[in-house]
Design a protein around this motif. Structure first.
Motif, short mmCIF file in Angstrom:
data_model
loop_
_atom_site.label_atom_id
_atom_site.label_comp_id
_atom_site.label_asym_id
_atom_site.label_seq_id
_atom_site.Cartn_x
_atom_site.Cartn_y
_atom_site.Cartn_z
N GLN A 26 0.81 -1.22 0.00
CA GLN A 26 0.00 0.00 0.00
C GLN A 26 0.85 1.27 0.00
OE1 GLN A 26 -3.08 -0.76 -0.39
NE2 GLN A 26 -2.74 -2.91 0.17
N ALA A 27 2.14 1.13 0.29
CA ALA A 27 2.97 2.33 0.49
C ALA A 27 3.31 3.01 -0.83
CB ALA A 27 4.27 1.94 1.20
N LYS A 28 3.47 4.34 -0.75
CA LYS A 28 3.93 5.11 -1.92
C LYS A 28 5.38 4.71 -2.20
CE LYS A 28 5.09 9.85 -3.08
NZ LYS A 28 5.33 11.16 -2.51
N LYS A 29 5.67 4.46 -3.49
CA LYS A 29 7.02 4.01 -3.87
C LYS A 29 7.83 5.19 -4.41
CE LYS A 29 5.88 -0.53 -3.64
NZ LYS A 29 4.83 -0.33 -2.64
N ILE A 30 9.06 5.25 -4.00
CA ILE A 30 9.97 6.28 -4.52
C ILE A 30 11.12 5.55 -5.20
CG2 ILE A 30 11.53 8.19 -3.92
CD1 ILE A 30 8.77 7.40 -1.57
N SER A 31 11.21 5.71 -6.52
CA SER A 31 12.29 4.97 -7.20
C SER A 31 13.63 5.64 -6.94
CB SER A 31 12.01 4.79 -8.68
OG SER A 31 11.53 5.98 -9.21
N LEU A 32 14.65 4.80 -6.91
CA LEU A 32 16.00 5.29 -6.63
C LEU A 32 16.80 5.31 -7.92
CD1 LEU A 32 16.57 3.23 -3.36
CD2 LEU A 32 16.44 5.72 -3.49
N PRO A 33 17.65 6.32 -8.09
CA PRO A 33 18.49 6.34 -9.30
C PRO A 33 19.44 5.15 -9.30
CG PRO A 33 18.88 8.30 -7.90
CD PRO A 33 17.92 7.42 -7.17
N PRO A 34 19.93 4.75 -10.47
CA PRO A 34 20.83 3.59 -10.49
C PRO A 34 22.07 3.84 -9.65
CG PRO A 34 20.57 4.57 -12.69
CD PRO A 34 19.70 5.34 -11.78
N ALA A 35 22.54 2.77 -9.00
CA ALA A 35 23.75 2.87 -8.19
C ALA A 35 24.93 2.53 -9.07
CB ALA A 35 23.64 1.91 -7.01
N ASP A 36 25.62 3.55 -9.59
CA ASP A 36 26.72 3.26 -10.51
C ASP A 36 27.98 4.06 -10.17
OD1 ASP A 36 25.84 5.75 -11.21
OD2 ASP A 36 25.03 5.17 -13.16
N PHE A 37 28.11 4.42 -8.91
CA PHE A 37 29.26 5.22 -8.46
C PHE A 37 30.52 4.35 -8.39
CE2 PHE A 37 31.76 6.52 -4.66
CZ PHE A 37 32.15 7.79 -5.06
N ASN A 38 31.63 4.90 -8.85
CA ASN A 38 32.91 4.20 -8.70
C ASN A 38 33.82 5.07 -7.86
OD1 ASN A 38 32.91 1.66 -10.06
ND2 ASN A 38 32.47 2.84 -11.91
N GLY A 39 34.05 4.63 -6.65
CA GLY A 39 34.80 5.47 -5.71
C GLY A 39 36.25 5.12 -5.58
N ILE A 40 36.80 5.45 -4.42
CA ILE A 40 38.22 5.20 -4.15
C ILE A 40 38.45 3.71 -3.93
CG2 ILE A 40 38.63 7.51 -3.21
CD1 ILE A 40 38.23 6.39 -0.41
N SER A 41 39.71 3.31 -3.89
CA SER A 41 40.01 1.87 -3.78
C SER A 41 39.54 1.34 -2.43
CB SER A 41 41.51 1.63 -3.92
OG SER A 41 42.17 2.02 -2.73
N LEU A 42 39.31 0.05 -2.38
CA LEU A 42 38.86 -0.57 -1.13
C LEU A 42 39.89 -0.36 -0.03
CD1 LEU A 42 36.89 -2.35 0.43
CD2 LEU A 42 38.12 -4.34 -0.42
N GLU A 43 41.16 -0.47 -0.39
CA GLU A 43 42.22 -0.32 0.61
C GLU A 43 42.19 1.09 1.21
OE1 GLU A 43 42.60 -1.65 -2.40
OE2 GLU A 43 42.86 -3.72 -1.77
N GLU A 44 42.01 2.08 0.34
CA GLU A 44 41.97 3.46 0.82
C GLU A 44 40.72 3.67 1.69
OE1 GLU A 44 42.17 7.92 -1.03
OE2 GLU A 44 42.45 6.25 -2.41
#
Ligand SMILES: Cc1cc2nc3c(=O)[nH]c(=O)nc-3n(C[C@H](O)[C@H](O)[C@H](O)COP(=O)(O)O)c2cc1C
Length: 283
Positions: free
Chosen positions: A77-95
């Motif tokens: 029943q809840a109003k749905k809010i779509s989310l933009p695609p998650a396509d961010f490429n950030g810093i290295s995992l180690e950093e």
């Protein structure tokens, strides 16, 4: 004689009324009664013993025969809010690992909002569907038996393009479901024992568990997995927030029933387990 009989009760009544009025105004508040409760100091040890796997022993409780709850929770029943695609490429995992830190002072967050794109990335990194195996959808955080007992709710306080309110993250649709519109900052701050940073945060994540998803397969031992799994989900949010340059802190000191009430959870089939506050850094 008759006069005194009337004056004394009247005087007492007057004092009582004045004190009550002062108490109501908080000027002369009565000392709060704290109920002392003694707990079983061996409960943790008993939990550990009861959930051990032992060779040549089949240990079971009626829990394993319970009906398995749905893998994906939905609020149709809840109003749905779509989310933009998650396509961010950030810093290295180690950093990212090196940089990750908990920040929770009152002045740690700026009043600049978090974007919907950033929120999408955070949720996807925590619990988004990232693959499949033999028809089974697999998510960003590991889960015993791929049963995913952790649900994510959030309180949006300062997210660009999102009204203030309480939302549920729908994993299957990668969208938000609006559960309650409005400003719940005071309520969440009280529930999280007025810890610093809660009211100033842009987002408060609340992780709940539906233990039946896991205990229906692993019985009582499943409880161990549920508590571990909330940590995986939370850590993924820590790492993604660090990569996005946002600030976050996990919080487990809270009044459980206040959070359950806020999310309308009955505390038996589903209960709040962990909280994480997040916002843009005050730089
Ligand atoms: C399970 C758990 C519960 C925590 N609860 C709180 C809390 O209620 N309040 C708080 O300020 N920090 C809390 N923290 C954050 C820790 O205090 C923090 O991780 C620790 O000080 C180490 O710092 P770091 O995260 O920057 O490495 C919690 C962390 C974990 C893993």
């Amino acid at each position: 004689m008759v006069k005194r009989k009337i004056i004394i009760p009247f005087g007492l009544t007057l004092i009582f009324l004045v004190l009550s009025a002062l108490a109501a105004l908080g000027i002369c508040a009565e000392e709060k009664q704290v109920r002392k409760v003694t707990l079983d100091p061996y409960l943790g040890q008993r939990f550990y013993e009861s959930t051990k796997l032992i060779p040549d022993q089949e240990r079971s409780s009626p829990l394993a025969t319970y009906r398995k709850p749905e893998l994906y929770k939905l609020y149709p029943q809840a109003k749905k809010i779509s989310l933009p695609p998650a396509d961010f490429n950030g810093i290295s995992l180690e950093e990212t690992i090196k940089k990750r830190r908990s920040k929770r002072q009152d002045d740690v967050f700026s009043d600049k909002p978090v974007s919907l794109k950033e929120l999408s990335q955070l949720l996807f990194s925590a619990s988004g569907i990232t693959g499949s195996n033999r028809g089974l959808e697999l998510r960003a955080s590991p889960s015993a038996g791929a049963l995913y007992p952790i649900e994510i709710y959030l309180m949006a306080n300062n997210v660009l393009g999102l009204d203030e309110g309480v939302y549920h993250y729908s994993v299957s649709g990668h969208n938000l479901e609006l559960l309650k519109a409005g400003d719940f900052r005071d309520r969440i701050a009280h529930a999280v024992m007025n810890q610093p940073g809660v009211k100033e945060s842009a987002v408060v994540f609340i992780f709940s568990a539906i233990p039946g998803r896991t205990t229906s397969k692993y019985d009582l031992r499943g409880w161990r997995y549920v508590y571990m799994e909330v940590g995986y989900v939370s850590e993924n949010i820590y790492l993604e927030a660090t990569s996005l340059g946002l600030s976050t802190t996990a919080m487990s000191a809270f009044y459980d029933d206040e959070l359950n009430n806020l999310l309308d959870l009955n505390g038996k089939d589903e209960m709040a387990l962990h909280v994480q506050i997040l916002g843009r850094k005050n730089e």
